[in-house]
Design an enzyme around this catalytic site. Sequence first.
Site, short mmCIF file in Angstrom:
data_model
loop_
_atom_site.label_atom_id
_atom_site.label_comp_id
_atom_site.label_asym_id
_atom_site.label_seq_id
_atom_site.Cartn_x
_atom_site.Cartn_y
_atom_site.Cartn_z
N ARG A 231 -3.41 0.31 -0.85
CA ARG A 231 -2.71 1.15 0.13
C ARG A 231 -3.66 2.22 0.66
NH1 ARG A 231 0.23 -2.49 0.21
NH2 ARG A 231 2.51 -2.56 -0.01
N GLU A 260 -0.68 2.65 9.80
CA GLU A 260 -0.82 1.28 10.27
C GLU A 260 0.28 0.96 11.28
OE1 GLU A 260 -0.82 -1.24 6.81
OE2 GLU A 260 -2.73 -0.47 6.09
N HIS A 279 -5.10 -5.20 7.24
CA HIS A 279 -4.14 -5.36 6.14
C HIS A 279 -3.65 -6.82 6.06
CE1 HIS A 279 -1.25 -2.82 3.49
NE2 HIS A 279 -1.57 -3.96 2.90
#
Length: 311
Positions: A231, A260, A279
Site C-alpha cells: 500500500r 490512486e 497497482h
Amino acid sequence: MSLPTILVTGADLADQALAMLGDFCIVYAGKAPTEDDLVALAREHDPVAIIVRYGKVGAAVMDAAPALKAISKHGSGTDTIDKVAAKARGIEVVAAAGANAVAVAEQALALLLACAKSVVHLDARMHAGHWDKATHKSLELAGRTVGVVGLGAIGRRFAKMADALGMRVIGFDPFATDLPPFIQSVNLPTIWREADAISLHCPLTDENRGILNAATLSQCRRGVIVVNTARGGLIDEAALLAAVRSGHVMAAGLDSFVVEPMAPGHPFQGEKNFILSPHIGGVTSDAYVNMGVAAAANVLAVLARQSAVAV
C-alpha cells in the site's frame, strides 16, 4: 420472489465466481465507483453482500443497505473497508488472503530485478541507439540481504524467490509464526541497518502508516533499493523522493501509491531511478480467477454462518 443482491464494486467478476453465485442477483458499480455511487446502489438494491474491488466502503454505504451481512475483499488488503463501522453493525469483513500471492510476489521480484539491473534505463538507451556495455555496471543480488516487511502469503512467497536467488532474507512481522528456515526474523531497526533491498508486504494500518519516512530511510544503507507492492501509505513519498534524488536510495520500484490513480504531474513521474507500475501486482488472469472465487466463497460462507445463527 426476487433473488438477494450482491453488489460488486467493479465492472466484472470471473465467470467461475459468478457460477458460484447463481442464487444471487449481481449488480456492478463500474470501474471507478465513488462513495456516492455506492451509497445510491446500496440504497436501490439493498445487497446482502458487497464484493469490494475498487472504491471505499464506509459507514454511509453500510447504512444504505440494511440487509448487508458480508463485505468480501477481492484481494487481501482490507484498508479500503471501514472495519470498525462494519463491526459496530454486525457486518463481517473477509479477505481473499493468499489468492493473489503468487502474482504480487512475482511483481515485487520483477521490480527488484528491474532496479538492480537498470532494465528500464538500458532499454531506453538501446532504443535511442546507444550501446553502454563499456560504461554500465549493474548490481548482483546473490549474497546481498533483502529485508521483507510483512510475512503473510505474499511476503513469504517473495522471500522464497529471493532465497532462490542466493539472497540472505531477513524479515519482520509481529504476527508471523512457523517461518521457514530461510527467513531470519528480526526487528525493524535491523532491517533498516542491514538490508541492501527492502520489500514491503504488510497491510496498511494506523500504526505503520509512513513506516518508511525520512527518519527510517536515513537509517538504511546508502544505495538501498526500495520495493513496494503493498500500500502506498506505507511510504512518505516526499521523503522517498528526496532519498532517491540524493542517492541514498539507489532506486525505487513501486506498484502502489498514496493516491490512486496517480494524478498527472506527480513528483515521481519522469524522475530518474523510479520504476512505476499502476497497482497491477495482483492483476493476472490467474489471480483474477483466484480472487473472484475466494471472494465468492467467503460471501457464501458468511451468509451460511449467519443463517445458521439466525435459525
